[in-house]
Design an enzyme around this catalytic site. Sequence first.
Site, PDB file in Angstrom:
ATOM      1  N   ASP A  13      51.196  35.366  24.312  1.00 23.73           N
ATOM      2  CA  ASP A  13      51.422  34.281  23.715  1.00 23.73           C
ATOM      3  C   ASP A  13      52.700  33.882  23.373  1.00 23.73           C
ATOM      4  O   ASP A  13      52.790  33.262  24.101  1.00 23.73           O
ATOM      5  CB  ASP A  13      51.273  35.793  22.050  1.00 23.73           C
ATOM      6  CG  ASP A  13      52.920  36.429  22.264  1.00 23.73           C
ATOM      7  OD1 ASP A  13      53.310  36.034  23.040  1.00 23.73           O
ATOM      8  OD2 ASP A  13      52.558  37.684  21.180  1.00 23.73           O
ATOM      9  N   CYS A  70      54.727  38.956  26.916  1.00 25.51           N
ATOM     10  CA  CYS A  70      55.071  38.948  25.171  1.00 25.51           C
ATOM     11  C   CYS A  70      56.397  38.650  24.497  1.00 25.51           C
ATOM     12  O   CYS A  70      56.751  38.393  25.941  1.00 25.51           O
ATOM     13  CB  CYS A  70      53.602  40.028  24.683  1.00 25.51           C
ATOM     14  SG  CYS A  70      54.074  41.693  24.607  1.00 25.51           S
ATOM     15  N   THR A  72      57.942  41.637  23.949  1.00 26.03           N
ATOM     16  CA  THR A  72      58.595  42.828  24.663  1.00 26.03           C
ATOM     17  C   THR A  72      57.615  42.953  25.978  1.00 26.03           C
ATOM     18  O   THR A  72      58.176  44.151  26.850  1.00 26.03           O
ATOM     19  CB  THR A  72      59.042  43.912  23.361  1.00 26.03           C
ATOM     20  OG1 THR A  72      56.862  44.285  22.990  1.00 26.03           O
ATOM     21  CG2 THR A  72      59.461  44.038  22.292  1.00 26.03           C
ATOM     22  N   HIS A 103      53.605  53.938  44.029  1.00 27.11           N
ATOM     23  CA  HIS A 103      53.359  55.142  43.488  1.00 27.11           C
ATOM     24  C   HIS A 103      52.049  55.050  42.333  1.00 27.11           C
ATOM     25  O   HIS A 103      51.411  55.923  42.273  1.00 27.11           O
ATOM     26  CB  HIS A 103      53.748  55.983  42.533  1.00 27.11           C
ATOM     27  CG  HIS A 103      55.398  56.770  43.248  1.00 27.11           C
ATOM     28  ND1 HIS A 103      56.660  57.471  43.271  1.00 27.11           N
ATOM     29  CD2 HIS A 103      55.681  56.021  44.745  1.00 27.11           C
ATOM     30  CE1 HIS A 103      57.351  57.638  44.305  1.00 27.11           C
ATOM     31  NE2 HIS A 103      56.518  56.923  45.303  1.00 27.11           N
ATOM     32  N   HIS A 138      49.525  60.175  46.163  1.00 27.28           N
ATOM     33  CA  HIS A 138      48.979  59.401  45.397  1.00 27.28           C
ATOM     34  C   HIS A 138      48.063  59.509  44.699  1.00 27.28           C
ATOM     35  O   HIS A 138      47.363  59.234  43.039  1.00 27.28           O
ATOM     36  CB  HIS A 138      50.322  58.250  44.762  1.00 27.28           C
ATOM     37  CG  HIS A 138      51.375  58.639  45.144  1.00 27.28           C
ATOM     38  ND1 HIS A 138      52.291  59.141  43.847  1.00 27.28           N
ATOM     39  CD2 HIS A 138      52.429  57.988  46.023  1.00 27.28           C
ATOM     40  CE1 HIS A 138      54.043  59.078  44.801  1.00 27.28           C
ATOM     41  NE2 HIS A 138      53.441  58.507  46.120  1.00 27.28           N
TER      42      HIS A 138
HETATM   43  C1  RB5 Z   1      54.643  38.213  18.415  1.00 25.87           C
HETATM   44  O1  RB5 Z   1      55.245  38.196  17.513  1.00 25.87           O
HETATM   45  C2  RB5 Z   1      55.083  40.050  19.228  1.00 25.87           C
HETATM   46  O2  RB5 Z   1      54.722  40.915  18.137  1.00 25.87           O
HETATM   47  C3  RB5 Z   1      54.806  40.104  20.382  1.00 25.87           C
HETATM   48  O3  RB5 Z   1      54.969  38.720  21.159  1.00 25.87           O
HETATM   49  C4  RB5 Z   1      54.854  40.868  21.384  1.00 25.87           C
HETATM   50  O4  RB5 Z   1      55.984  41.316  21.107  1.00 25.87           O
HETATM   51  C5  RB5 Z   1      53.923  42.173  21.146  1.00 25.87           C
HETATM   52  O5  RB5 Z   1      53.408  43.557  21.553  1.00 25.87           O
END
Ligand code: RB5
Length: 151
Positions: A13, A70, A72, A103, A138
């Site tokens: 994203d 993204c 996170t 695994h 596994h």
């Molecule tokens: C976008 O602002 C953010 O929410 C997205 O990149 C991501 O971290 C969502 O999990």
Amino acid sequence: MNPAQTPIAIGADHAGVALKDSLRAALEAAGHKVRDFGTHGDGSVDYPDFAHQVAKAVDSGEATFGVLVCGTGIGMSIAANRHAGIRAVVVHNTTEARLTRAHNNANLACFGARTMGPEAVLDSLSVFLSTPYEGGRHERRVSKINPGQEA
Ligand code: RB5
């Protein structure tokens, strides 16, 4: 990294696009074929739209592995894991990269552009792509991941 003929599917994203573009360049420089599902600019987009495209490419066999970025990695992993054949993992270091391949037979790596630096991501991705699944003990566990397959 082990170059392969079947492409690696990548997507991001707006929060992950810069890191995704640098990963694409590194993968191609290492000889991998890459299918880039976007996004291609910094305009705001919705991460599930890209997670589902990359997950479908891996689930169908059109791509060997998927890579999603993204802010996170978390939203991408949640969406990608809705696909039955996908084992998507938010990877933070080379140890997780190695063990989730060996695994869990993970087939899609998710990274956070806001939580990791680019060198650590590239090192982790290199390990992810080059570590084989161990199978053996596994296999039974991995086969029970999808609901309905448990003992
Ligand atoms: C976008 O602002 C953010 O929410 C997205 O990149 C991501 O971290 C969502 O999990």
